[in-house]
Design a protein around this motif. Structure first.
Motif, PDB file in Angstrom:
ATOM      1  N   LEU A  43       1.096  -1.317   0.091  1.00 43.53           N
ATOM      2  CA  LEU A  43       0.112   0.204  -0.055  1.00 43.53           C
ATOM      3  C   LEU A  43       0.859   1.199   0.327  1.00 43.53           C
ATOM      4  CD1 LEU A  43      -2.752  -1.171   2.768  1.00 43.53           C
ATOM      5  CD2 LEU A  43      -2.837  -1.029   0.369  1.00 43.53           C
ATOM      6  N   ASP A  44       0.909   1.797  -0.910  1.00 42.62           N
ATOM      7  CA  ASP A  44       1.423   3.528  -1.139  1.00 42.62           C
ATOM      8  C   ASP A  44       1.062   4.585  -0.847  1.00 42.62           C
ATOM      9  OD1 ASP A  44       3.984   3.998  -1.696  1.00 42.62           O
ATOM     10  OD2 ASP A  44       3.425   5.386  -3.862  1.00 42.62           O
ATOM     11  N   LEU A  45       0.729   4.224   0.109  1.00 45.83           N
ATOM     12  CA  LEU A  45      -0.064   5.645   1.316  1.00 45.83           C
ATOM     13  C   LEU A  45       0.816   6.535   1.509  1.00 45.83           C
ATOM     14  CD1 LEU A  45      -1.411   3.388   4.600  1.00 45.83           C
ATOM     15  CD2 LEU A  45      -2.359   3.763   2.191  1.00 45.83           C
ATOM     16  N   TRP A  46       1.964   6.633   1.152  1.00 39.85           N
ATOM     17  CA  TRP A  46       2.898   7.750   1.646  1.00 39.85           C
ATOM     18  C   TRP A  46       3.289   8.663   0.160  1.00 39.85           C
ATOM     19  CZ3 TRP A  46       0.683   8.285   6.070  1.00 39.85           C
ATOM     20  CH2 TRP A  46       0.039   7.025   6.723  1.00 39.85           C
ATOM     21  N   GLY A  47       3.087   7.741  -0.951  1.00 39.43           N
ATOM     22  CA  GLY A  47       3.283   8.576  -1.919  1.00 39.43           C
ATOM     23  C   GLY A  47       5.113   7.822  -3.027  1.00 39.43           C
ATOM     24  N   LYS A  48       5.623   6.857  -1.451  1.00 41.68           N
ATOM     25  CA  LYS A  48       6.794   6.453  -2.168  1.00 41.68           C
ATOM     26  C   LYS A  48       7.710   6.054  -3.718  1.00 41.68           C
ATOM     27  CE  LYS A  48       8.910   2.427  -0.683  1.00 41.68           C
ATOM     28  NZ  LYS A  48       9.341   1.673   0.500  1.00 41.68           N
ATOM     29  N   ASN A  49       6.811   4.729  -3.541  1.00 45.44           N
ATOM     30  CA  ASN A  49       6.814   4.606  -4.722  1.00 45.44           C
ATOM     31  C   ASN A  49       6.267   5.312  -5.869  1.00 45.44           C
ATOM     32  OD1 ASN A  49       7.811   1.919  -4.064  1.00 45.44           O
ATOM     33  ND2 ASN A  49       5.596   0.602  -3.206  1.00 45.44           N
ATOM     34  N   GLN A  50       5.264   6.002  -6.076  1.00 51.03           N
ATOM     35  CA  GLN A  50       4.737   6.809  -7.155  1.00 51.03           C
ATOM     36  C   GLN A  50       6.213   7.458  -7.523  1.00 51.03           C
ATOM     37  OE1 GLN A  50       1.577   6.705  -9.170  1.00 51.03           O
ATOM     38  NE2 GLN A  50       3.350   8.303  -9.985  1.00 51.03           N
ATOM     39  N   ALA A  51       6.251   8.010  -6.221  1.00 51.17           N
ATOM     40  CA  ALA A  51       8.280   9.097  -6.292  1.00 51.17           C
ATOM     41  C   ALA A  51       9.196   8.805  -7.134  1.00 51.17           C
ATOM     42  CB  ALA A  51       8.396   9.715  -5.267  1.00 51.17           C
TER      43      ALA A  51
ATOM     44  N   ALA B  20      15.497  14.343  -9.216  1.00 55.96           N
ATOM     45  CA  ALA B  20      16.330  14.795  -7.857  1.00 55.96           C
ATOM     46  C   ALA B  20      14.859  15.330  -6.767  1.00 55.96           C
ATOM     47  CB  ALA B  20      16.998  15.793  -8.137  1.00 55.96           C
ATOM     48  N   GLY B  21      13.988  16.265  -7.970  1.00 55.34           N
ATOM     49  CA  GLY B  21      12.797  16.568  -6.461  1.00 55.34           C
ATOM     50  C   GLY B  21      11.973  15.230  -6.204  1.00 55.34           C
ATOM     51  N   SER B  22      12.062  14.272  -7.127  1.00 58.52           N
ATOM     52  CA  SER B  22      10.855  13.904  -6.808  1.00 58.52           C
ATOM     53  C   SER B  22      11.954  12.628  -5.509  1.00 58.52           C
ATOM     54  CB  SER B  22      10.760  12.543  -7.789  1.00 58.52           C
ATOM     55  OG  SER B  22       9.688  13.383  -9.087  1.00 58.52           O
ATOM     56  N   GLY B  23      13.329  11.790  -5.904  1.00 58.92           N
ATOM     57  CA  GLY B  23      14.317  11.793  -5.135  1.00 58.92           C
ATOM     58  C   GLY B  23      13.753  12.295  -3.751  1.00 58.92           C
ATOM     59  N   ILE B  24      13.836  13.241  -3.420  1.00 59.19           N
ATOM     60  CA  ILE B  24      13.777  13.883  -2.411  1.00 59.19           C
ATOM     61  C   ILE B  24      11.865  13.419  -1.382  1.00 59.19           C
ATOM     62  CG2 ILE B  24      12.921  15.775  -0.546  1.00 59.19           C
ATOM     63  CD1 ILE B  24      14.899  17.346  -2.594  1.00 59.19           C
ATOM     64  N   LYS B  25      10.953  13.123  -1.996  1.00 61.44           N
ATOM     65  CA  LYS B  25      10.068  12.730  -1.984  1.00 61.44           C
ATOM     66  C   LYS B  25      10.277  11.483  -1.812  1.00 61.44           C
ATOM     67  CE  LYS B  25       7.262  16.186  -5.120  1.00 61.44           C
ATOM     68  NZ  LYS B  25       6.189  16.108  -6.731  1.00 61.44           N
ATOM     69  N   ALA B  26      10.524  10.361  -2.164  1.00 60.01           N
ATOM     70  CA  ALA B  26      10.530   9.175  -1.939  1.00 60.01           C
ATOM     71  C   ALA B  26      12.078   9.083  -0.723  1.00 60.01           C
ATOM     72  CB  ALA B  26      10.696   8.759  -3.179  1.00 60.01           C
ATOM     73  N   ALA B  27      12.435   9.959  -0.812  1.00 59.20           N
ATOM     74  CA  ALA B  27      12.940   9.893   0.899  1.00 59.20           C
ATOM     75  C   ALA B  27      12.286  10.531   1.953  1.00 59.20           C
ATOM     76  CB  ALA B  27      14.619  10.550   0.708  1.00 59.20           C
ATOM     77  N   LYS B  28      11.806  11.278   2.150  1.00 58.85           N
ATOM     78  CA  LYS B  28      10.814  11.732   2.889  1.00 58.85           C
ATOM     79  C   LYS B  28       9.662  10.034   3.479  1.00 58.85           C
ATOM     80  CE  LYS B  28      10.481  16.587   2.378  1.00 58.85           C
ATOM     81  NZ  LYS B  28      10.131  18.093   2.733  1.00 58.85           N
ATOM     82  N   ALA B  29       9.226   9.762   2.537  1.00 59.05           N
ATOM     83  CA  ALA B  29       8.086   8.427   2.314  1.00 59.05           C
ATOM     84  C   ALA B  29       9.047   7.517   3.551  1.00 59.05           C
ATOM     85  CB  ALA B  29       7.032   8.254   0.867  1.00 59.05           C
ATOM     86  N   ARG B  30       9.970   7.419   2.934  1.00 64.20           N
ATOM     87  CA  ARG B  30      10.454   6.096   3.906  1.00 64.20           C
ATOM     88  C   ARG B  30      10.507   6.453   5.422  1.00 64.20           C
ATOM     89  NH1 ARG B  30      12.874   3.233   0.560  1.00 64.20           N
ATOM     90  NH2 ARG B  30      14.119   3.904  -1.770  1.00 64.20           N
ATOM     91  N   PHE B  31      10.522   7.665   6.088  1.00 59.39           N
ATOM     92  CA  PHE B  31       9.988   7.850   7.378  1.00 59.39           C
ATOM     93  C   PHE B  31       8.618   7.119   8.284  1.00 59.39           C
ATOM     94  CE2 PHE B  31      13.286  10.611   6.166  1.00 59.39           C
ATOM     95  CZ  PHE B  31      13.973  10.851   7.241  1.00 59.39           C
ATOM     96  N   TYR B  32       7.874   7.341   7.393  1.00 58.17           N
ATOM     97  CA  TYR B  32       7.000   6.359   7.937  1.00 58.17           C
ATOM     98  C   TYR B  32       6.766   5.123   7.261  1.00 58.17           C
ATOM     99  CZ  TYR B  32       5.501  11.137   7.065  1.00 58.17           C
ATOM    100  OH  TYR B  32       5.358  12.865   7.571  1.00 58.17           O
ATOM    101  N   PRO B  33       5.790   4.106   7.850  1.00 55.94           N
ATOM    102  CA  PRO B  33       5.948   2.852   8.277  1.00 55.94           C
ATOM    103  C   PRO B  33       5.134   1.967   6.891  1.00 55.94           C
ATOM    104  CG  PRO B  33       3.430   3.596   8.711  1.00 55.94           C
ATOM    105  CD  PRO B  33       4.748   4.487   8.718  1.00 55.94           C
TER     106      PRO B  33
END
Length: 490
Positions: free
Chosen positions: A151-159, A311-324
């Motif tokens: 479940l990509d609730l935080w958008g990690k995979n989409q980012a 690179a901007g999407s890389g930041i989004k993916a890195a932030k999403a890793r802080f969530y479960p």
């Protein structure tokens, strides 16, 4: 990392509770205090109004090479586009980016796998299996079909998918830049070859002139009007002209070999090229609003901007890793230790449920990764800003050089005409015995210098025109190529 796993028939009822627990603990790892990086520059940030003032000109078309009026040049560039290794490298980078984007997209979809195994086991008599299983041999037969979905609730995979797609588009724009650079390099080398043939004509005329001068000197020596000093000087001057002509012919061979290499066919291919017949074009007019419209006209700018997006999407993916991470899984199939047929209702097995992983303490690894992504974004922004700055300077430099040469050409033509008249008069006066050989040689040197200066200006002007076509993107259009920034990150 701490992992919470729920697997039972009523797992769906426990999923909201598990998510609530995960969110409660999410504060243990935080990206607080880490910024999102710099912002890309805008055209208004650069002082360009005077140097890039538009005056109703047109953007180059994809057939800009044809404007030089030499079909052979167009054919050579088409040949290079099919065989040059540089373009093959660019295509390989596109293929790699395409594969990466496909891989990232797969993470957004469920995955299904099938497993089948046959394992012969002997269980320990002193372990968890009591007799009669302990100490005996049994066949473990398994046949399962499993399904898993994150479940990509935080958008990690989409980012991460967006990042891969941006890198894909950057690679495509980079390939267009490679094509433009190759076409420009071939046009410049072809122009160089044309100039060397034009210089060959000048040197051949100079050699003819010095042969004539040598005959005049020989007659004057025979008539007692000149000495062997003048005769030796004329012989040496004629030999110098032959040496310059030989040097020029060697340079023609080198330029032909260079063209063969640019075509991707080897140096001998260049030896088959006919003498160029390129034309000098009229002074071009710049298109209107160059600073803004250039953003979608130069492939290097477009590629740099897509790198910023990646690179901007890389930041989004890195932030999403802080969530479960929340994964749903299920499997159905058969398992059996019995010797009988395992595919029975009694051997039927079903398992399903969520698995949640939550970062609690990672010794700063997540924060370090985010800082690295922000640094990568800052670097991409700096590269984009530098590319934009250099692009504006490139256009301004080419158009200023063309205007400067246009101002010099009529003056140089006037100087050449005067030098030709002076040499003709000095040679005739020398033939009549009214002036010395030194005056004639000096007049000829002046004529040769003026011929070479004018030739250099004409060649340089064509080079500047080639450079201007390249600086304006060479007919590239980001929107038409499907590389426009429809959702640029501001």
């Amino acid at each position: 990392m701490s992992f919470f796993t729920v697997r039972r028939n009523s797992s769906a009822a426990l999923l909201p509770t598990a998510i609530l627990l995960a969110l409660t603990l999410a504060g243990c790892a935080s990206f607080k205090g880490i910024g999102d990086g710099n912002k890309p520059a805008q055209p208004a940030d650069f002082a360009t109004r005077q140097s890039l003032a538009g005056n109703g000109g047109n953007w180059p078309g994809v057939d800009w090479i044809a404007q030089f009026g030499d079909p052979q040049l167009s054919a050579l560039i088409d040949e290079a586009m099919a065989a040059n290794p540089t373009l093959q490298q660019a295509q390989a980078r596109i293929n790699a980016a395409n594969a990466a984007a496909e891989g990232r997209g797969a993470a957004l979809l469920p995955s299904v796998d099938a497993q089948a195994s046959f394992i012969r086991n002997r269980f320990s008599e002193t372990s968890i299996y009591p007799p009669p299983y302990g100490g005996g041999w049994y066949n473990m037969k398994t046949a399962l079909i499993g399904l898993s979905y994150e479940l990509d609730l935080w958008g990690k995979n989409q980012a991460m998918l967006t990042q891969a797609v941006s890198q894909q588009k950057a690679a495509q724009a980079g390939a267009q830049q490679a094509r433009l650079a190759l076409a420009s390099s071939i046009a410049a080398a072809y122009n160089q070859l044309a100039s060397e043939y034009a210089l060959q004509d000048i040197l051949q005329r100079t050699l003819t002139q010095r042969n004539t001068l040598q005959k005049i000197t020989a007659n004057r020596v025979q008539n007692g009007l000149d000495s062997q000093v003048e005769r030796n000087q004329s012989v040496g001057s004629e030999a110098d002209a032959r040496a310059q002509l030989a040097e020029n012919q060697g340079q023609i061979v080198l330029t032909r070999q260079q063209l063969g290499a640019l075509l991707g066919k080897g140096p001998d291919r260049g030896m088959q090229i006919e003498r160029p017949r390129v034309e000098t074009l009229a002074t071009p007019a710049l298109p209107d609003d160059v600073p803004l419209n250039l953003l979608g006209r130069r492939p290097d700018i477009v590629a740099a901007r897509w790198e910023v997006e990646a690179a901007g999407s890389g930041i989004k993916a890195a932030k999403a890793r802080f969530y479960p991470d929340i994964n749903l899984s299920a499997s159905i199939g058969f398992e059996s230790l019995a010797q009988a047929n395992p595919f029975t209702a009694a051997s039927h097995t079903i398992a399903f449920g969520p698995a949640i992983s939550l970062p609690i303490f990672d010794a700063g690894a997540l924060r370090a990764n985010l800082k690295g992504q922000v640094a990568a974004y800052d670097l991409a922004v700096a590269n984009y800003n530098q590319t934009l700055n250099e692009a504006y300077a490139d256009v301004a430099r080419q158009i200023a050089a063309i205007h400067s040469i246009d101002a010099q050409l009529p003056i140089r033509r006037e100087a050449l005409a005067a030098a030709q008249r002076g040499f003709d008069l000095a040679r005739e006066r020398y033939r009549l015995g009214l002036t010395s050989q030194l005056v004639t040689v000096s007049a000829e040197s002046t004529l040769l210098a003026q011929q070479q200066i004018l030739l250099g200006l004409e060649v340089n002007r064509r080079n500047q025109q080639i450079g201007l076509f390249k600086a304006l993107g060479g007919g590239f259009d980001a929107q038409g190529a499907g590389l426009g920034q429809n959702a640029a990150r501001q």
